[in-house]
Design a protein around this motif. Sequence first.
Motif, PDB file in Angstrom:
ATOM      1  N   GLY A 184      -2.703   2.264  -7.965  1.00  0.00           N
ATOM      2  CA  GLY A 184      -3.210   0.915  -8.128  1.00  0.00           C
ATOM      3  C   GLY A 184      -3.193   0.098  -6.854  1.00  0.00           C
ATOM      4  N   LEU A 185      -2.972   0.752  -5.713  1.00  0.00           N
ATOM      5  CA  LEU A 185      -2.855   0.079  -4.424  1.00  0.00           C
ATOM      6  C   LEU A 185      -3.688   0.817  -3.380  1.00  0.00           C
ATOM      7  N   PRO A 186      -4.028   0.157  -2.268  1.00  0.00           N
ATOM      8  CA  PRO A 186      -4.655   0.896  -1.165  1.00  0.00           C
ATOM      9  C   PRO A 186      -3.767   2.068  -0.765  1.00  0.00           C
ATOM     10  N   THR A 187      -4.357   3.252  -0.688  1.00  0.00           N
ATOM     11  CA  THR A 187      -3.582   4.463  -0.450  1.00  0.00           C
ATOM     12  C   THR A 187      -4.283   5.343   0.575  1.00  0.00           C
ATOM     13  N   LEU A 188      -3.510   5.838   1.532  1.00  0.00           N
ATOM     14  CA  LEU A 188      -4.013   6.788   2.518  1.00  0.00           C
ATOM     15  C   LEU A 188      -3.244   8.091   2.375  1.00  0.00           C
ATOM     16  N   VAL A 189      -3.989   9.196   2.273  1.00  0.00           N
ATOM     17  CA  VAL A 189      -3.404  10.527   2.264  1.00  0.00           C
ATOM     18  C   VAL A 189      -3.706  11.186   3.608  1.00  0.00           C
ATOM     19  N   VAL A 190      -2.687  11.737   4.244  1.00  0.00           N
ATOM     20  CA  VAL A 190      -2.872  12.514   5.469  1.00  0.00           C
ATOM     21  C   VAL A 190      -2.416  13.937   5.141  1.00  0.00           C
ATOM     22  N   GLY A 240       0.849  -1.183   0.000  1.00  0.00           N
ATOM     23  CA  GLY A 240       0.000   0.000   0.000  1.00  0.00           C
ATOM     24  C   GLY A 240       0.882   1.229   0.000  1.00  0.00           C
ATOM     25  N   VAL A 241       0.230   2.398   0.016  1.00  0.00           N
ATOM     26  CA  VAL A 241       0.947   3.672  -0.007  1.00  0.00           C
ATOM     27  C   VAL A 241       0.367   4.601   1.055  1.00  0.00           C
ATOM     28  N   LEU A 242       1.242   5.175   1.862  1.00  0.00           N
ATOM     29  CA  LEU A 242       0.868   6.210   2.817  1.00  0.00           C
ATOM     30  C   LEU A 242       1.518   7.511   2.369  1.00  0.00           C
ATOM     31  N   ALA A 243       0.693   8.499   2.010  1.00  0.00           N
ATOM     32  CA  ALA A 243       1.187   9.777   1.495  1.00  0.00           C
ATOM     33  C   ALA A 243       0.928  10.863   2.528  1.00  0.00           C
ATOM     34  N   LEU A 244       1.991  11.382   3.091  1.00  0.00           N
ATOM     35  CA  LEU A 244       1.899  12.447   4.087  1.00  0.00           C
ATOM     36  C   LEU A 244       2.179  13.779   3.415  1.00  0.00           C
ATOM     37  N   ALA A 245       1.274  14.738   3.573  1.00  0.00           N
ATOM     38  CA  ALA A 245       1.454  16.070   2.979  1.00  0.00           C
ATOM     39  C   ALA A 245       1.749  15.961   1.487  1.00  0.00           C
TER      40      ALA A 245
END
Length: 216
Positions: A146-152, A120-125
Amino acid sequence: MSTRTESVDTPAGEARITWHTARRAALVLAVGHGAGGGIEARDLAALAAALPARGITVALVEQPWRVAGKKVAAAPKVLDEGWRGLWPALAKPGPPVVAAGRSAGARVACRTAADLGAAGVLALAFPLHPPGRPEKSRAAELTGTGLPTLVVQGGRDPFGRPEEFPPPAGDTPYELVEVAHGDHGFAVPKKADATQEDALRTITAAAAEWLARLTG
């Protein structure tokens, strides 16, 4: 939790990984820094302090340009090259690896995660656009993982406020969590009705909950 630092040779030069290792880790969260700072950023430090107790190993990655002491970040292609080159070291411990980063590091994670086999991908700022230039959108990098992604995202981030992001869509729509009053570095004004500690708790809680769902 144990902590150690590892140097890794990549095609872009020597990179460095600071491991914050959880006991019986279910996941490795590999986090790259932005173009304006290193792994001492408040959000990265907060994740490294909070997540190992929840069974998540946090690997803070320093890109070769930063290890070399340069003041200006490398070009995106070189950043991707460095990230790809150190990925085998991130995967070596065994648990699935989630690609993560703040700002420019988030863009690197988004561009490379699928090819590297990230969970997955965790995108901060995430820098959706340059400040004051919404027409220069980078949304395609985010929506194309194309993957589970969380933006904070900080509520007052000049690189893209939460309401500026496109609606999630497709087979793997991203999720977005707003950090109230946060700027691009998640700094909160003293006059705000939330504290800096509140902002960091929002970040770590959102990441922990999302990562727990990834592991089932």
